[in-house]
Design a protein around this motif. Structure first.
Motif, PDB file in Angstrom:
ATOM      1  N   CYS A   1      79.689  28.012 -17.760  1.00 46.29           N
ATOM      2  CA  CYS A   1      78.803  28.518 -16.709  1.00 46.29           C
ATOM      3  C   CYS A   1      78.490  27.432 -15.675  1.00 46.29           C
ATOM      4  CB  CYS A   1      77.497  29.024 -17.305  1.00 46.29           C
ATOM      5  SG  CYS A   1      77.646  30.504 -18.330  1.00 46.29           S
ATOM      6  N   SER A   2      78.123  27.857 -14.493  1.00 47.05           N
ATOM      7  CA  SER A   2      77.622  26.948 -13.468  1.00 47.05           C
ATOM      8  C   SER A   2      76.095  27.014 -13.463  1.00 47.05           C
ATOM      9  CB  SER A   2      78.143  27.353 -12.082  1.00 47.05           C
ATOM     10  OG  SER A   2      79.534  27.194 -11.998  1.00 47.05           O
ATOM     11  N   THR A   3      75.465  25.861 -13.417  1.00 45.90           N
ATOM     12  CA  THR A   3      74.005  25.819 -13.319  1.00 45.90           C
ATOM     13  C   THR A   3      73.619  26.227 -11.903  1.00 45.90           C
ATOM     14  OG1 THR A   3      73.876  24.058 -14.961  1.00 45.90           O
ATOM     15  CG2 THR A   3      71.967  24.370 -13.531  1.00 45.90           C
ATOM     16  N   THR A   4      72.995  27.388 -11.772  1.00 48.40           N
ATOM     17  CA  THR A   4      72.744  27.987 -10.470  1.00 48.40           C
ATOM     18  C   THR A   4      71.243  28.040 -10.192  1.00 48.40           C
ATOM     19  OG1 THR A   4      74.723  29.359 -10.742  1.00 48.40           O
ATOM     20  CG2 THR A   4      73.156  30.012  -9.035  1.00 48.40           C
ATOM     21  N   SER A   5      70.838  27.407  -9.092  1.00 47.28           N
ATOM     22  CA  SER A   5      69.442  27.413  -8.665  1.00 47.28           C
ATOM     23  C   SER A   5      69.361  28.071  -7.300  1.00 47.28           C
ATOM     24  CB  SER A   5      68.885  25.989  -8.570  1.00 47.28           C
ATOM     25  OG  SER A   5      68.967  25.326  -9.820  1.00 47.28           O
ATOM     26  N   ARG A   6      68.420  29.000  -7.155  1.00 48.28           N
ATOM     27  CA  ARG A   6      68.232  29.710  -5.888  1.00 48.28           C
ATOM     28  C   ARG A   6      66.779  29.539  -5.441  1.00 48.28           C
ATOM     29  NH1 ARG A   6      71.288  33.262  -9.232  1.00 48.28           N
ATOM     30  NH2 ARG A   6      73.422  33.538  -8.461  1.00 48.28           N
ATOM     31  N   LEU A   7      66.618  28.960  -4.265  1.00 47.02           N
ATOM     32  CA  LEU A   7      65.287  28.692  -3.722  1.00 47.02           C
ATOM     33  C   LEU A   7      65.119  29.495  -2.441  1.00 47.02           C
ATOM     34  CD1 LEU A   7      62.673  26.935  -3.827  1.00 47.02           C
ATOM     35  CD2 LEU A   7      63.886  25.303  -2.350  1.00 47.02           C
ATOM     36  N   ASN A   8      64.122  30.363  -2.412  1.00 52.14           N
ATOM     37  CA  ASN A   8      63.823  31.172  -1.231  1.00 52.14           C
ATOM     38  C   ASN A   8      62.797  30.443  -0.359  1.00 52.14           C
ATOM     39  OD1 ASN A   8      65.473  33.465  -1.801  1.00 52.14           O
ATOM     40  ND2 ASN A   8      64.008  34.072  -3.366  1.00 52.14           N
ATOM     41  N   VAL A   9      63.161  30.225   0.880  1.00 52.45           N
ATOM     42  CA  VAL A   9      62.269  29.527   1.813  1.00 52.45           C
ATOM     43  C   VAL A   9      62.233  30.296   3.122  1.00 52.45           C
ATOM     44  CG1 VAL A   9      62.680  27.251   0.804  1.00 52.45           C
ATOM     45  CG2 VAL A   9      64.137  28.059   2.685  1.00 52.45           C
ATOM     46  N   MET A  10      61.256  29.955   3.945  1.00 52.48           N
ATOM     47  CA  MET A  10      61.167  30.489   5.307  1.00 52.48           C
ATOM     48  C   MET A  10      61.539  29.369   6.272  1.00 52.48           C
ATOM     49  SD  MET A  10      57.897  32.247   7.229  1.00 52.48           S
ATOM     50  CE  MET A  10      57.988  33.715   6.200  1.00 52.48           C
ATOM     51  N   LEU A  11      62.330  29.698   7.273  1.00 51.54           N
ATOM     52  CA  LEU A  11      62.664  28.739   8.326  1.00 51.54           C
ATOM     53  C   LEU A  11      61.778  29.051   9.522  1.00 51.54           C
ATOM     54  CD1 LEU A  11      66.570  28.624   8.065  1.00 51.54           C
ATOM     55  CD2 LEU A  11      64.863  27.211   6.907  1.00 51.54           C
ATOM     56  N   PRO A  12      60.732  28.261   9.749  1.00 54.60           N
ATOM     57  CA  PRO A  12      59.708  28.642  10.732  1.00 54.60           C
ATOM     58  C   PRO A  12      60.185  28.662  12.169  1.00 54.60           C
ATOM     59  CG  PRO A  12      59.333  26.411   9.933  1.00 54.60           C
ATOM     60  CD  PRO A  12      60.430  26.979   9.096  1.00 54.60           C
ATOM     61  N   ASP A  13      61.324  28.025  12.459  1.00 55.94           N
ATOM     62  CA  ASP A  13      61.793  27.971  13.837  1.00 55.94           C
ATOM     63  C   ASP A  13      62.826  29.036  14.156  1.00 55.94           C
ATOM     64  OD1 ASP A  13      60.195  25.751  14.541  1.00 55.94           O
ATOM     65  OD2 ASP A  13      61.588  24.423  13.514  1.00 55.94           O
ATOM     66  N   LEU A  14      63.140  29.901  13.200  1.00 51.13           N
ATOM     67  CA  LEU A  14      64.026  31.028  13.456  1.00 51.13           C
ATOM     68  C   LEU A  14      63.214  32.306  13.524  1.00 51.13           C
ATOM     69  CD1 LEU A  14      67.142  30.314  11.186  1.00 51.13           C
ATOM     70  CD2 LEU A  14      66.725  29.649  13.556  1.00 51.13           C
ATOM     71  N   SER A  15      63.685  33.278  14.283  1.00 50.19           N
ATOM     72  CA  SER A  15      62.942  34.523  14.422  1.00 50.19           C
ATOM     73  C   SER A  15      62.992  35.318  13.126  1.00 50.19           C
ATOM     74  CB  SER A  15      63.523  35.350  15.569  1.00 50.19           C
ATOM     75  OG  SER A  15      64.877  35.682  15.302  1.00 50.19           O
ATOM     76  N   GLY A  16      62.058  36.238  12.969  1.00 47.45           N
ATOM     77  CA  GLY A  16      62.017  37.066  11.768  1.00 47.45           C
ATOM     78  C   GLY A  16      61.115  36.465  10.705  1.00 47.45           C
ATOM     79  N   MET A  17      60.513  37.338   9.902  1.00 49.61           N
ATOM     80  CA  MET A  17      59.590  36.910   8.851  1.00 49.61           C
ATOM     81  C   MET A  17      60.251  36.937   7.474  1.00 49.61           C
ATOM     82  SD  MET A  17      56.745  36.106  10.300  1.00 49.61           S
ATOM     83  CE  MET A  17      55.515  36.189   8.993  1.00 49.61           C
ATOM     84  N   GLY A  18      61.578  37.011   7.455  1.00 42.16           N
ATOM     85  CA  GLY A  18      62.276  37.099   6.181  1.00 42.16           C
ATOM     86  C   GLY A  18      62.547  35.740   5.567  1.00 42.16           C
ATOM     87  N   MET A  19      63.285  35.774   4.445  1.00 40.76           N
ATOM     88  CA  MET A  19      63.557  34.575   3.664  1.00 40.76           C
ATOM     89  C   MET A  19      65.008  34.140   3.848  1.00 40.76           C
ATOM     90  SD  MET A  19      60.570  34.344   2.423  1.00 40.76           S
ATOM     91  CE  MET A  19      60.802  32.992   1.281  1.00 40.76           C
ATOM     92  N   TRP A  20      65.226  32.860   3.604  1.00 40.32           N
ATOM     93  CA  TRP A  20      66.562  32.272   3.570  1.00 40.32           C
ATOM     94  C   TRP A  20      66.768  31.682   2.178  1.00 40.32           C
ATOM     95  CZ3 TRP A  20      70.034  32.253   7.735  1.00 40.32           C
ATOM     96  CH2 TRP A  20      69.520  32.793   8.915  1.00 40.32           C
ATOM     97  N   ARG A  21      67.930  31.918   1.620  1.00 39.14           N
ATOM     98  CA  ARG A  21      68.187  31.483   0.254  1.00 39.14           C
ATOM     99  C   ARG A  21      69.068  30.243   0.234  1.00 39.14           C
ATOM    100  NH1 ARG A  21      70.897  35.665  -3.750  1.00 39.14           N
ATOM    101  NH2 ARG A  21      72.851  34.529  -3.446  1.00 39.14           N
ATOM    102  N   ALA A  22      68.484  29.157  -0.261  1.00 42.92           N
ATOM    103  CA  ALA A  22      69.257  27.945  -0.504  1.00 42.92           C
ATOM    104  C   ALA A  22      69.749  27.996  -1.945  1.00 42.92           C
ATOM    105  CB  ALA A  22      68.395  26.705  -0.282  1.00 42.92           C
TER     106      ALA A  22
END
Length: 335
Positions: free
Chosen positions: A134-155
């Protein structure tokens, strides 16, 4: 505020992904800078304006749905950790048929068996070649305040070494904020290397760092949205530089339990105690309030006047929402 459905999980939309690599044809390539991908051309073009690079259309492997991407020139970007727990981590194995294994480190959740990789290869299973385990998989949801929209970006990262760092960082932040409020962070791609069996392996690791605030401020409770959005601004500087009052000293010098309660209210408004009074400082202040009540001299009850009437007693209800009730015998606490 309106109502919400209770049988579904509320979440914000996902605008796109923050990647540390890209594909050239069918060949994966690691990137020393961030790669921003999204279905939205607007988001990607704005990212290119902020962090450099040329927007282009692109289709992920095994997908015919076109997206947009930009290979930026930035190794670090500003982001916000949002309220709640933004991180989830699993050991995963994928194929063209989808996810074949998803393990929490002890139990493979699809088959409900003990960790298959550890059982086959031992504790150092993560050193096996990619595709075998398996691959050790980490997913972090963040907001990018300088982009439009109130959604999340997944790193997302598949680094075994980044997994522990992400978990430790996020858990410390959650311990200080109780999952409430925003926290400004920097996502930085850092080159690393490790020597194993005489061979040197180089790889990128995504580091999550506090941005513009000190650990004291980040761990002292939820910060305001204004400070999180502009941690270098005047409000943030004032919050960092302002000394924290010695609330215990103020409470000990108070003349009455009501004065102690006023001290607790000041601490609550400054964000230095938990609103429900479950923190250590609140408990000490409650104990001091009970002590002040016990030390209060009880005045004798006046008798009737010459007409046999008693003076009316006026009871003021000064209960404050949030001040924890203290049921201490003999404390004189009012209900």
């Amino acid at each position: 505020m309106g109502s919400r459905l209770l049988n579904i999980q509320r979440r914000t939309a996902e605008h796109g992904r923050l990647r540390t690599g890209y594909t050239q044809g069918n060949r994966p390539v690691r990137s020393a800078t961030w790669v921003i991908t999204s279905h939205s051309e607007e988001h990607v073009r704005t990212a290119a304006t902020l962090w450099g690079g040329e927007p282009e259309q692109w289709s992920p492997l095994n997908s015919t749905t076109p997206q947009w991407r930009v290979i930026t020139k930035a190794a670090s970007i500003e982001a916000l950790i949002t309220p709640g727990d933004p991180l989830n981590q699993y050991n995963e194995m994928w194929s063209k048929g989808g996810c074949q294994r998803r393990c929490d480190g002890e139990t493979e959740l699809l088959s409900r068996q003990p960790c298959l990789c550890a059982r086959q290869f031992g504790d150092d299973w993560h050193t096996q070649p990619k595709g075998r385990v398996c691959s050790t998989t980490s997913r972090l949801n963040v907001m990018l305040p300088d982009l439009s929209g109130m959604g999340m970006w997944r790193a997302e990262t598949h680094s075994f070494y980044a997994a522990s760092e992400w978990g430790g960082m996020v858990d410390m932040v959650l311990a200080g904020t109780d999952g409430r409020g925003f926290v400004p962070v920097t996502l930085r791609i850092e080159p690393r290397q490790v020597v194993r069996d005489g061979n040197t392996k180089k790889f990128p690791v995504v580091v999550v760092e506090l941005r513009g605030v000190t650990p004291r401020q980040a761990l002292s409770g939820p910060m305001s949205a204004a400070v999180a959005l502009d941690p270098a601004g005047s409000q943030a500087v004032a919050a960092i530089e302002a000394p924290r009052p010695d609330y215990l000293a103020l409470a000990e010098a108070a003349l009455s339990s009501d004065d102690v309660r006023d001290v607790w209210r000041q601490a609550r408004e400054a964000g230095h105690v938990h609103p429900k009074g479950t923190d250590e400082l609140s408990k000490k202040l409650m104990a001091l309030a009970a002590q002040k009540d016990a030390e209060t001299v009880v005045a004798p009850v006046p008798g009737p006047d010459e007409d046999g009437a008693y003076e009316a007693e006026v009871i003021e209800d000064d209960a404050e929402a949030g001040w924890p009730a203290v049921a201490t015998p003999g404390s004189g606490a009012r209900s």
